[in-house]
Design a protein around this motif. Structure first.
Motif, PDB file in Angstrom:
ATOM      1  N   THR A  47      12.741  -6.486 -13.860  1.00  0.00           N
ATOM      2  CA  THR A  47      12.853  -7.234 -12.568  1.00  0.00           C
ATOM      3  C   THR A  47      13.216  -6.556 -11.628  1.00  0.00           C
ATOM      4  OG1 THR A  47      14.043  -8.466 -13.860  1.00  0.00           O
ATOM      5  CG2 THR A  47      14.856  -9.295 -12.389  1.00  0.00           C
ATOM      6  N   VAL A  48      13.980  -5.102 -11.431  1.00  0.00           N
ATOM      7  CA  VAL A  48      14.340  -4.312 -10.186  1.00  0.00           C
ATOM      8  C   VAL A  48      12.499  -3.741  -9.852  1.00  0.00           C
ATOM      9  CG1 VAL A  48      14.701  -2.735 -11.132  1.00  0.00           C
ATOM     10  CG2 VAL A  48      16.335  -3.588  -8.909  1.00  0.00           C
ATOM     11  N   PHE A  49      12.179  -3.718 -10.600  1.00  0.00           N
ATOM     12  CA  PHE A  49      10.380  -3.035 -10.529  1.00  0.00           C
ATOM     13  C   PHE A  49      10.249  -4.201  -9.960  1.00  0.00           C
ATOM     14  CE2 PHE A  49       6.357  -2.313 -11.574  1.00  0.00           C
ATOM     15  CZ  PHE A  49       6.071  -0.796 -11.347  1.00  0.00           C
ATOM     16  N   VAL A  50      10.035  -5.463 -10.386  1.00  0.00           N
ATOM     17  CA  VAL A  50       9.332  -6.252  -9.443  1.00  0.00           C
ATOM     18  C   VAL A  50       9.765  -6.836  -7.814  1.00  0.00           C
ATOM     19  CG1 VAL A  50       8.831  -9.080  -9.575  1.00  0.00           C
ATOM     20  CG2 VAL A  50       8.795  -7.738 -11.726  1.00  0.00           C
ATOM     21  N   ILE A  51      11.395  -7.022  -7.643  1.00  0.00           N
ATOM     22  CA  ILE A  51      11.201  -7.256  -6.208  1.00  0.00           C
ATOM     23  C   ILE A  51      10.504  -5.386  -5.600  1.00  0.00           C
ATOM     24  CG2 ILE A  51      13.942  -6.944  -5.587  1.00  0.00           C
ATOM     25  CD1 ILE A  51      14.976  -8.064  -8.018  1.00  0.00           C
ATOM     26  N   SER A  52      11.270  -4.488  -6.686  1.00  0.00           N
ATOM     27  CA  SER A  52      10.636  -3.367  -5.555  1.00  0.00           C
ATOM     28  C   SER A  52       9.444  -3.564  -5.136  1.00  0.00           C
ATOM     29  CB  SER A  52      11.266  -2.780  -6.373  1.00  0.00           C
ATOM     30  OG  SER A  52      10.465  -1.497  -6.036  1.00  0.00           O
ATOM     31  N   GLY A  53       8.466  -4.358  -6.102  1.00  0.00           N
ATOM     32  CA  GLY A  53       7.109  -4.890  -5.586  1.00  0.00           C
ATOM     33  C   GLY A  53       7.148  -5.497  -4.288  1.00  0.00           C
ATOM     34  N   MET A  54       7.921  -6.687  -4.966  1.00  0.00           N
ATOM     35  CA  MET A  54       7.850  -7.217  -3.501  1.00  0.00           C
ATOM     36  C   MET A  54       8.541  -6.905  -2.342  1.00  0.00           C
ATOM     37  SD  MET A  54       9.499 -10.456  -6.161  1.00  0.00           S
ATOM     38  CE  MET A  54       8.947 -11.823  -4.972  1.00  0.00           C
ATOM     39  N   TYR A  55       9.498  -5.945  -2.671  1.00  0.00           N
ATOM     40  CA  TYR A  55       9.615  -5.244  -0.980  1.00  0.00           C
ATOM     41  C   TYR A  55       8.131  -4.848  -0.388  1.00  0.00           C
ATOM     42  CZ  TYR A  55      14.520  -5.812  -0.730  1.00  0.00           C
ATOM     43  OH  TYR A  55      15.659  -6.978  -0.780  1.00  0.00           O
ATOM     44  N   ALA A  56       7.622  -4.374  -1.895  1.00  0.00           N
ATOM     45  CA  ALA A  56       6.442  -3.495  -0.641  1.00  0.00           C
ATOM     46  C   ALA A  56       5.334  -4.386  -0.445  1.00  0.00           C
ATOM     47  CB  ALA A  56       5.679  -3.002  -1.984  1.00  0.00           C
ATOM     48  N   GLY A  57       5.403  -5.529  -1.306  1.00  0.00           N
ATOM     49  CA  GLY A  57       4.469  -6.646  -0.403  1.00  0.00           C
ATOM     50  C   GLY A  57       4.208  -6.966   0.742  1.00  0.00           C
ATOM     51  N   LEU A  58       5.540  -7.230   0.491  1.00  0.00           N
ATOM     52  CA  LEU A  58       6.322  -8.068   1.705  1.00  0.00           C
ATOM     53  C   LEU A  58       6.044  -6.609   3.196  1.00  0.00           C
ATOM     54  CD1 LEU A  58       8.913  -9.928   3.830  1.00  0.00           C
ATOM     55  CD2 LEU A  58      10.038  -8.356   2.949  1.00  0.00           C
ATOM     56  N   ALA A  59       6.893  -5.627   2.752  1.00  0.00           N
ATOM     57  CA  ALA A  59       5.863  -4.313   4.039  1.00  0.00           C
ATOM     58  C   ALA A  59       4.494  -4.772   4.387  1.00  0.00           C
ATOM     59  CB  ALA A  59       6.511  -3.151   3.455  1.00  0.00           C
ATOM     60  N   GLY A  60       3.414  -4.981   3.508  1.00  0.00           N
ATOM     61  CA  GLY A  60       2.080  -4.959   3.321  1.00  0.00           C
ATOM     62  C   GLY A  60       1.934  -5.907   4.279  1.00  0.00           C
ATOM     63  N   SER A  61       2.319  -6.957   4.227  1.00  0.00           N
ATOM     64  CA  SER A  61       1.841  -8.070   4.629  1.00  0.00           C
ATOM     65  C   SER A  61       2.471  -8.687   6.041  1.00  0.00           C
ATOM     66  CB  SER A  61       3.061  -9.856   3.663  1.00  0.00           C
ATOM     67  OG  SER A  61       3.573  -9.662   3.698  1.00  0.00           O
ATOM     68  N   LEU A  62       3.840  -8.118   6.460  1.00  0.00           N
ATOM     69  CA  LEU A  62       3.803  -7.746   7.691  1.00  0.00           C
ATOM     70  C   LEU A  62       2.928  -6.524   8.631  1.00  0.00           C
ATOM     71  CD1 LEU A  62       8.211  -7.087   7.288  1.00  0.00           C
ATOM     72  CD2 LEU A  62       6.980  -8.831   8.221  1.00  0.00           C
ATOM     73  N   MET A  63       2.150  -5.406   7.931  1.00  0.00           N
ATOM     74  CA  MET A  63       1.010  -4.831   8.660  1.00  0.00           C
ATOM     75  C   MET A  63       0.363  -5.705   8.609  1.00  0.00           C
ATOM     76  SD  MET A  63       1.027  -1.333   6.082  1.00  0.00           S
ATOM     77  CE  MET A  63       2.150  -0.218   5.514  1.00  0.00           C
ATOM     78  N   ALA A  64       0.319  -6.974   8.102  1.00  0.00           N
ATOM     79  CA  ALA A  64      -1.170  -7.080   8.453  1.00  0.00           C
ATOM     80  C   ALA A  64      -0.853  -8.276   9.406  1.00  0.00           C
ATOM     81  CB  ALA A  64      -1.576  -8.172   6.718  1.00  0.00           C
ATOM     82  N   VAL A  65       0.754  -8.465  10.052  1.00  0.00           N
ATOM     83  CA  VAL A  65       0.984  -9.787  10.715  1.00  0.00           C
ATOM     84  C   VAL A  65       0.638  -8.856  12.010  1.00  0.00           C
ATOM     85  CG1 VAL A  65       2.770 -10.853  11.610  1.00  0.00           C
ATOM     86  CG2 VAL A  65       2.362 -11.399   9.306  1.00  0.00           C
ATOM     87  N   THR A  66       1.347  -7.912  11.730  1.00  0.00           N
ATOM     88  CA  THR A  66       1.009  -7.056  13.426  1.00  0.00           C
ATOM     89  C   THR A  66      -0.046  -6.684  12.980  1.00  0.00           C
ATOM     90  OG1 THR A  66       1.978  -4.996  12.289  1.00  0.00           O
ATOM     91  CG2 THR A  66       3.669  -6.526  13.102  1.00  0.00           C
ATOM     92  N   ASP A  67      -1.008  -6.605  12.925  1.00  0.00           N
ATOM     93  CA  ASP A  67      -2.415  -6.410  12.863  1.00  0.00           C
ATOM     94  C   ASP A  67      -3.120  -6.651  11.567  1.00  0.00           C
ATOM     95  OD1 ASP A  67      -4.716  -4.955  13.775  1.00  0.00           O
ATOM     96  OD2 ASP A  67      -3.708  -2.642  13.145  1.00  0.00           O
ATOM     97  N   PRO A  68      -3.752  -7.764  12.015  1.00  0.00           N
ATOM     98  CA  PRO A  68      -4.826  -8.171  10.677  1.00  0.00           C
ATOM     99  C   PRO A  68      -5.785  -7.741  10.182  1.00  0.00           C
ATOM    100  CG  PRO A  68      -4.512  -9.896  12.635  1.00  0.00           C
ATOM    101  CD  PRO A  68      -4.414  -8.303  13.552  1.00  0.00           C
ATOM    102  N   LEU A  69      -5.779  -6.671   9.443  1.00  0.00           N
ATOM    103  CA  LEU A  69      -7.152  -6.324   8.789  1.00  0.00           C
ATOM    104  C   LEU A  69      -5.986  -5.299   7.781  1.00  0.00           C
ATOM    105  CD1 LEU A  69      -6.662  -2.634   9.361  1.00  0.00           C
ATOM    106  CD2 LEU A  69      -7.866  -3.909  11.436  1.00  0.00           C
ATOM    107  N   ALA A  70      -6.916  -5.535   6.656  1.00  0.00           N
ATOM    108  CA  ALA A  70      -6.607  -4.901   5.347  1.00  0.00           C
ATOM    109  C   ALA A  70      -7.732  -3.953   4.606  1.00  0.00           C
ATOM    110  CB  ALA A  70      -6.115  -5.309   4.506  1.00  0.00           C
ATOM    111  N   GLY A  71      -6.903  -2.566   4.788  1.00  0.00           N
ATOM    112  CA  GLY A  71      -8.070  -1.543   3.951  1.00  0.00           C
ATOM    113  C   GLY A  71      -7.583  -1.076   3.107  1.00  0.00           C
TER     114      GLY A  71
END
Lengths: 254, 388
Positions: free
Chosen positions: B238-262
């Motif tokens: 459970t906490v692994f998934v929560i922690s993964g979601m935090y990482a996903g959140l950070a990643g999507s914010l990167m896309a919000v501030t600069d809409p590209l993904a590599g």
């Protein structure tokens, strides 16, 4: 006939390779009694305990707790059925405070094997906290409640571990050499504690080789030697049994 | 004392104060960052995003002690998911962020389910292997989704179905927005800042919950946990998934501030970086990982920008051969070589302050208190260590 037997070990055999560790073990543990299993080193005491708690699967036979077969069950399932265990070396949460150690045990009883309520706060768990504080008072550990468990003396660690088991109100408490490695003073304190909780009517199985401990606590004794039970009876019976004296006590008077 | 007990003297009042101070410091970042030359949205955003990443990583590593070496995979997945929302549905950041977290969660369930069959070094290696697999797949088989080496970018021809429905989608490539508010410059920073404050609040709640206490107990003694009646694996998953979601959140914010993904966001050094941030700041503490993230991103910004001519100016007062020598040596530590500086910093922290920057702060705080108390009551400070 077996109505008031909490634990029923029948015809258990266990061998490791060519070594026959347990031979046709039959044990009936009566409700509310303190049952000691004694025997010299290498007699198979730990193997027996490990088959009871499901760590080892017996080759044949069964281990019934309250009519439920324990073989093949995991440690947490066996605990949730009502079996608590005290280890030879105290197994506690060294990095947590004494109070937190007890709270964890109390939460296991309330929440079961798994629960996920991330927005519930420990601050509002007043009932659990009160229970834990009362238990610490009872065990004489209250002055240590906010200390990391790592700082406790060997005797206090043992008391803490026993307290963690008691707060779960188990039907069966397994104690594996509860006074191993303790100074005389701590041993006596632990015996006092165990005598005190005896009054609560909880069934206990004690694995022990310290005679002083066994004779001051047990209602019934099974003597294990070379993987087989060679004698059973009250402490008086066992003290006078020549077979036991030969196998275990080396012929000396107790 | 090295053993910090995280739950110790915290009270609801204290937590509220911590929360308030945290929010205040984050929201006033553009002001206090001015003297250190960090007061531009691009860098402040990075502080916030990597702060979220590290706070989430700390929930796993700090509470349970399970060291994941593949968290950047979730970051990358979150970025891709967010950009796909921008391309297909809408430029609204909320939906992109939500989808980024969802996809990261699905990934974390799959990876966690397998990797958590092992603990310790084997768990670390399994997560590393999964992350590297994701990284390689993004360059090869998954090119239709990731656009390979070019990276996934926005295009004028993207459908953006929802935006089109509401008559939006004019000419050119739009910016990510929040219900009409364009998320560029300081608006983007404040969006990230609010998300960071929320993320910190959730982390605080988890730390203070029975769930969090049980996770700490798992870290302390997993055997006792099992014999106390807990099924430990679902807790860690459970906490692994929560922690993964935090990482996903950070990643999507990167896309919000600069809409590209590599795919380079998923490479193993990126996974290592979040481990460094967490340990540098103080694993298992509430604000430590945030401090670590800011320190590393700030140092990266400073050291990686220095070039040889600036060094030559700096050492210009010395005789010429000495200047050349100094520039030669110093240039190893700046620009591309700034990771060398980071490595030295990390070694110094691990050796002298194993509890990270937070331990340093406690020591300073303890010394001040002792001086004030005139040496009396000095022993009490060991017991009443705060948990922030």
């Amino acid at each position: 006939m077996a109505q008031n037997f909490v634990l029923n070990v029948s015809d258990v055999n266990k061998s490791f390779g060519g070594l026959q560790a347990l031979t046709n073990i039959n044990l009936q543990i009566e409700e509310g009694k303190t049952h000691a299993v004694i025997g010299p080193n290498g007699a198979g005491k730990s193997t027996l305990l490990n088959t009871v708690i499901g760590r080892l699967a017996p080759d044949t036979g069964s281990v019934l707790f309250d009519g439920v077969n324990l073989t093949g069950k995991t440690a947490h399932q066996i605990n949730q059925l009502g079996v608590a265990r005290v280890f030879q070396t105290p197994e506690i949460f060294l990095d947590l405070t004494v109070l937190q150690n007890i709270e964890i045990a109390a939460l296991a009883k309330r929440d079961g094997a798994f629960s996920f309520k991330p927005f519930r706060s420990m601050f509002s768990e007043t009932k659990i906290q009160q229970e834990a504080v009362d238990m610490l008072d009872d065990m004489g550990l209250h002055h240590l409640r906010d200390h990391p468990a790592a700082n406790l003396s060997r005797g206090d660690k043992r008391r803490l571990e026993i307290a963690m088991c008691l707060i779960q109100h188990p039907r069966l408490l397994l104690l594996d050499e509860p006074t191993a490695g303790m100074a005389r003073h701590d041993t006596n304190r632990t015996i006092d504690l165990l005598q005190r909780i005896k009054a609560r009517g909880m069934t206990k199985v004690i694995i022990e080789h310290d005679m002083h401990v066994v004779f001051s606590l047990a209602d019934w004794i099974s003597v294990l030697a070379q993987g087989a039970i060679i004698a059973e009876g009250t402490p008086e019976d066992i003290k006078g049994n020549p077979k036991v004296q030969e196998a275990y006590l080396g012929g000396t008077e107790v | 004392m090295a053993s910090i007990t995280h739950f110790n003297p915290s009270t609801p009042k204290r937590d509220l104060a911590v929360m308030g101070i945290f929010a205040l410091v984050v929201l006033t970042a553009p002001i206090w960052a001015t003297p250190i030359g960090a007061n531009y949205p691009d860098l402040l955003q990075r502080f916030a995003i990597f702060g979220i990443f590290a706070i989430g990583y700390n929930l796993l590593f700090g509470l349970t002690g399970y060291l994941s070496f593949g968290h950047a995979a979730f970051l990358g997945v979150g970025s891709y998911a967010a950009v796909w929302i921008f391309k297909l549905l809408t430029m609204n950041a909320i939906l992109a962020v939500a989808f980024g977290m969802l996809v990261a969660a699905v990934f974390a369930v799959a990876i966690g389910y397998v990797a958590l069959r092992r603990a310790g070094i084997y768990f670390a290696i399994l997560t590393l292997a999964f992350a590297q697999m994701s990284y390689r797949l993004a360059y090869s088989v998954l090119t239709p989704i990731t656009n390979g080496e070019t990276g996934l970018t926005l295009d004028g021809n993207d459908p953006r179905v929802i935006d089109a429905l509401f008559g939006g989608g004019g000419e050119g490539i739009p910016n990510p927005s929040l219900f009409g508010l364009e998320l560029t410059g300081y608006a983007a920073f404040y969006f990230c800042a609010v998300v960071l404050i929320l993320a910190f609040w959730v982390s605080l709640k988890i730390f203070r919950s029975p769930f969090g206490l049980k996770l700490l107990a798992i870290k302390s003694n997993q055997t006792r946990m099992r014999f106390t009646g807990y099924n430990t694996r679902p807790y860690v998953l459970t906490v692994f998934v929560i922690s993964g979601m935090y990482a996903g959140l950070a990643g999507s914010l990167m896309a919000v501030t600069d809409p590209l993904a590599g795919a380079e966001r998923m490479v193993w050094t990126a996974s290592g970086e979040v481990v460094l941030m967490t340990i540098l700041g103080g694993a298992g503490t509430l604000v430590g990982p945030m401090l670590g993230a800011v320190l590393i991103k700030y140092a990266e910004n400073i050291f990686s920008a220095v070039n040889d001519s600036q060094l030559a100016d700096l050492f210009g007062f010395l005789p010429e051969p000495v200047t050349d020598l100094m520039v030669g040596v110093a240039s190893l530590f700046v620009g591309e070589g700034w990771h060398l500086t980071l490595g030295l910093l990390f070694m110094a922290i691990v050796i002298f302050l194993p509890g990270g920057m937070m331990e340093g702060l406690y020591r300073i705080g303890g010394a001040i208190r002792r001086r004030r108390a005139g040496g009396r009551a000095a022993d009490n400070s060991a017991v009443t260590q705060p948990s922030e």
